[in-house]
Design a protein around this motif. Structure first.
Motif, PDB file in Angstrom:
ATOM      1  N   ILE A  46       1.650   4.623   1.561  1.00 20.11           N
ATOM      2  CA  ILE A  46       1.418   5.273   2.846  1.00 20.11           C
ATOM      3  C   ILE A  46       2.304   6.513   2.931  1.00 20.11           C
ATOM      4  N   GLU A  47       1.687   7.678   2.906  1.00 23.01           N
ATOM      5  CA  GLU A  47       2.408   8.949   3.082  1.00 23.01           C
ATOM      6  C   GLU A  47       3.634   9.055   2.167  1.00 23.01           C
ATOM      7  N   LYS A  91     -12.207  -1.677  -2.391  1.00 19.95           N
ATOM      8  CA  LYS A  91     -12.489  -0.460  -1.636  1.00 19.95           C
ATOM      9  C   LYS A  91     -13.846  -0.490  -0.954  1.00 19.95           C
ATOM     10  N   ASP A 125      -0.868  -1.804  13.438  1.00 16.81           N
ATOM     11  CA  ASP A 125      -0.490  -0.893  14.514  1.00 16.81           C
ATOM     12  C   ASP A 125      -0.240  -1.622  15.826  1.00 16.81           C
ATOM     13  N   LEU A 133      -3.778  -0.376   7.927  1.00 12.02           N
ATOM     14  CA  LEU A 133      -3.785  -0.833   9.323  1.00 12.02           C
ATOM     15  C   LEU A 133      -4.244  -2.287   9.433  1.00 12.02           C
ATOM     16  N   GLU A 149      -5.944  -3.593   4.007  1.00 16.21           N
ATOM     17  CA  GLU A 149      -6.994  -2.599   3.854  1.00 16.21           C
ATOM     18  C   GLU A 149      -6.394  -1.267   3.380  1.00 16.21           C
ATOM     19  N   GLU A 150      -7.261  -0.390   2.895  1.00 18.94           N
ATOM     20  CA  GLU A 150      -6.801   0.841   2.250  1.00 18.94           C
ATOM     21  C   GLU A 150      -5.980   1.728   3.177  1.00 18.94           C
ATOM     22  N   ASP A 151      -6.314   1.736   4.471  1.00 20.09           N
ATOM     23  CA  ASP A 151      -5.595   2.607   5.398  1.00 20.09           C
ATOM     24  C   ASP A 151      -4.265   2.029   5.854  1.00 20.09           C
ATOM     25  N   ARG A 210       0.841  -1.183   0.000  1.00 14.97           N
ATOM     26  CA  ARG A 210       0.000   0.000   0.000  1.00 14.97           C
ATOM     27  C   ARG A 210       0.881   1.239   0.000  1.00 14.97           C
TER      28      ARG A 210
END
Length: 405
Positions: free
Chosen positions: A143-144, A268, A246, A213, A209-211, A141
Motif C-alpha cells: 500500500i503506497e 485478482k 477502513d 480495504l 482484497e487488492e485495494d 498487501r
C-alpha cells in the motif's frame, strides 16, 4: 402376523439404518480422508527438489508464511513450540499460562543464504502496540510503497473491570485482527488499527482484497468452546466473515456448507478459495451483495491447511497425508516429524472456467519418510525463483527447497 415387524425389530432396524447413514455421512469420510487408508504417499526423491531444513528459535512454530516476490523476502508468523502446545485456540488448547509472549514476525532474504545458512534471519520489532501478539494466519498487501500486514491475534480473554484473565476454556480467546504497516527502510511494524468483531469468532486464515480495504476471515469452528466443538471434525462447521479495514466493521458473509474452514487465498478476479480441513474440499466463493456465495467446490482427497496463490496463478495447498502422524508430531515436535504433501492446481482461474470442479489436482512435493519437509501447515511456491518454502505450526524448523531445473 407375517410381514409386520414387531416393536423390537423396528427399533433394531432403525438403529441399523441410522448407523449406516452416520457411516456414509461422517465416518466413511473420516476413515478414508483423515486416516488416509489406502492413500499412496510418495518419497521426496520422486520430486525435483533439493531441500534444506533451516533451524533457529526464530523459525519455530511458524503457522503461516508470506512471500514478497519483488523484494525477495519471506515473512513468517512464529511462536515457541511450548507456547503453541499450550495456547492454540484453533486446536482447542487454552492454557494461558503456557504463552511464551514472544510471538513475532520473522523475515529472511530468500536469495541470500549467507555463510551461516540463515538467509539474514531477523525479527521485526513492533511499535505502537502495547499488548502481546499471539499469532496465527496473516496476509500482506503493498500500500503506497509500504507493506501492510493483517495479523490474526488470539488474545487471551480479560475481565475489563479487574484486568484479570478469564477462563479461556469457558469463554475462548478474544481474537482480533491487528493491522500494521512496515516501511521499506524499517524493521519495525507500526500499529495502524485493531479490528474486533463478534463475527471474528474463531479466526484461522485471512485474505485481503487488492485495494487493502476489504478482507475475509475464515472461522474454523461454529463456537469458541463447548462440549461438541471437536465433533465438528465429523459434522463440519465454520464460516466466513467479511470485514473492512477502513471502517473496522465485520459481518458473517457465509455460514453454510463448511467443514472446518481453514486456509484462504484471494485472486485478482475476486474469487476466494477456502480449504475445508475435514472434507478435503476447496470451496470457491464470490462476494455478491455483501455475501460470499459458493460458486464451485473442488475435491482434493486430502485434509488441508493454508493456501498460497503464486505469481503464475497456481493454487498451492499444504496437505496432510497422515493425520495420525501429524497429531503425534504436535505432541512431540522436536522428535517426531509427520509426512507432508504439497498440492497444486495449475492456473486455477483458467481451469475453473474450462473444467469447473473437475480441475486437475497434482502433487508439487511429498515427503513420505519425513526426511526434508516439516510437519507442514503452510507451503509457499516462489514461481520466479523456482523455490518452495514450508513451515508448520508445530515444527521446530522451516524448509527451503530449490527446484532442479
Amino acid at each position: 402376523m407375517a410381514g409386520i415387524l414387531g416393536p423390537r425389530a423396528i427399533f433394531w432396524a432403525f438403529i441399523v439404518l441410522a448407523t449406516g447413514m452416520i457411516y456414509r455421512t461422517y465416518l466413511h469420510t473420516f476413515i478414508s480422508l483423515t486416516l488416509g487408508i489406502g492413500r499412496e504417499i510418495q518419497p521426496i526423491e520422486d520430486f525435483p527438489w533439493t531441500c534444506t531444513r533451516v533451524r533457529h528459535p526464530l523459525l519455530e512454530g511458524c503457522e503461516d508464511l508470506w512471500l514478497d516476490e519483488q523484494d525477495r523476502k519471506l515473512y513468517a508468523a512464529c511462536s515457541s513450540l511450548e507456547s503453541r502446545k499450550g495456547w492454540s485456540p484453533a486446536g482447542s488448547l487454552y492454557n494461558i499460562s503456557a504463552r511464551s509472549r514472544t510471538d513475532h514476525i520473522a523475515v529472511i532474504n530468500v536469495d541470500q543464504p549467507g555463510s551461516d545458512g540463515l538467509y539474514g534471519l531477523r525479527q521485526l520489532k513492533v511499535g505502537g502496540y502495547q499488548d502481546d501478539l499471539d499469532l496465527h494466519g496473516f496476509d500482506v498487501r503493498k500500500i503506497e510503497g509500504r507493506l501492510r500486514f493483517w495479523l490474526i491475534n488470539h488474545r487471551p480473554p480479560v475481565d475489563h473491570v479487574t484486568g484479570e484473565f478469564l477462563d479461556a476454556r469457558v469463554v475462548g480467546a478474544n481474537s482480533t485482527v491487528e493491522i500494521f504497516d512496515l516501511d521499506e527502510t524499517s524493521d519495525t511494524l507500526e500499529h495502524v488499527k485493531t479490528v474486533a468483531s463478534e463475527a471474528i469468532l474463531t479466526p484461522n486464515g485471512v485474505a485481503v482484497e487488492e485495494d487493502g480495504l476489504g478482507f475475509v476471515i475464515t472461522n474454523d469452528h461454529n463456537t469458541k468452546t463447548g462440549t461438541f466443538r471437536d465433533l465438528e471434525l465429523l459434522s463440519g462447521g465454520g464460516s466466513l466473515a467479511y470485514c473492512r479495514s477502513d471502517t473496522g466493521k465485520c459481518h458473517i458473509a457465509a455460514d453454510k456448507g463448511f467443514s472446518m474452514a481453514n486456509g484462504i487465498a484471494h485472486d485478482k478476479n475476486g474469487y476466494y478459495y477456502v480449504t475445508n480441513s475435514a472434507s478435503g474440499l476447496i470451496t470457491v466463493h464470490k462476494l455478491v451483495n455483501n455475501e460470499l456465495i459458493q460458486v464451485e467446490s473442488i475435491n482434493t482427497g486430502y485434509p488441508m491447511d493454508n493456501l498460497w496463490l503464486d505469481a503464475d496463478g497456481n493454487l498451492i495447498a499444504a496437505a496432510f497425508p497422515d493425520s495420525i502422524a501429524l497429531v503425534k508430531s504436535s505432541m512431540d515436535p522436536y522428535n517426531i516429524v509427520a509426512p507432508a504433501t504439497v498440492l497444486m492446481i495449475n492456473d486455477i482461474a483458467k481451469q475453473l472456467k474450462t473444467y469447473g470442479k473437475n480441475v486437475k489436482v497434482s502433487k508439487l512435493a511429498e515427503d513420505r519418510d519425513a526426511k526434508s519437509l516439516p510437519s507442514t501447515t503452510v507451503a509457499v511456491h516462489d514461481a520466479k525463483g523456482h523455490k518452495l518454502f514450508l513451515a508448520g505450526i508445530f515444527s521446530p524448523f522451516i524448509t527451503i527447497c530449490e527446484q532442479r531445473l
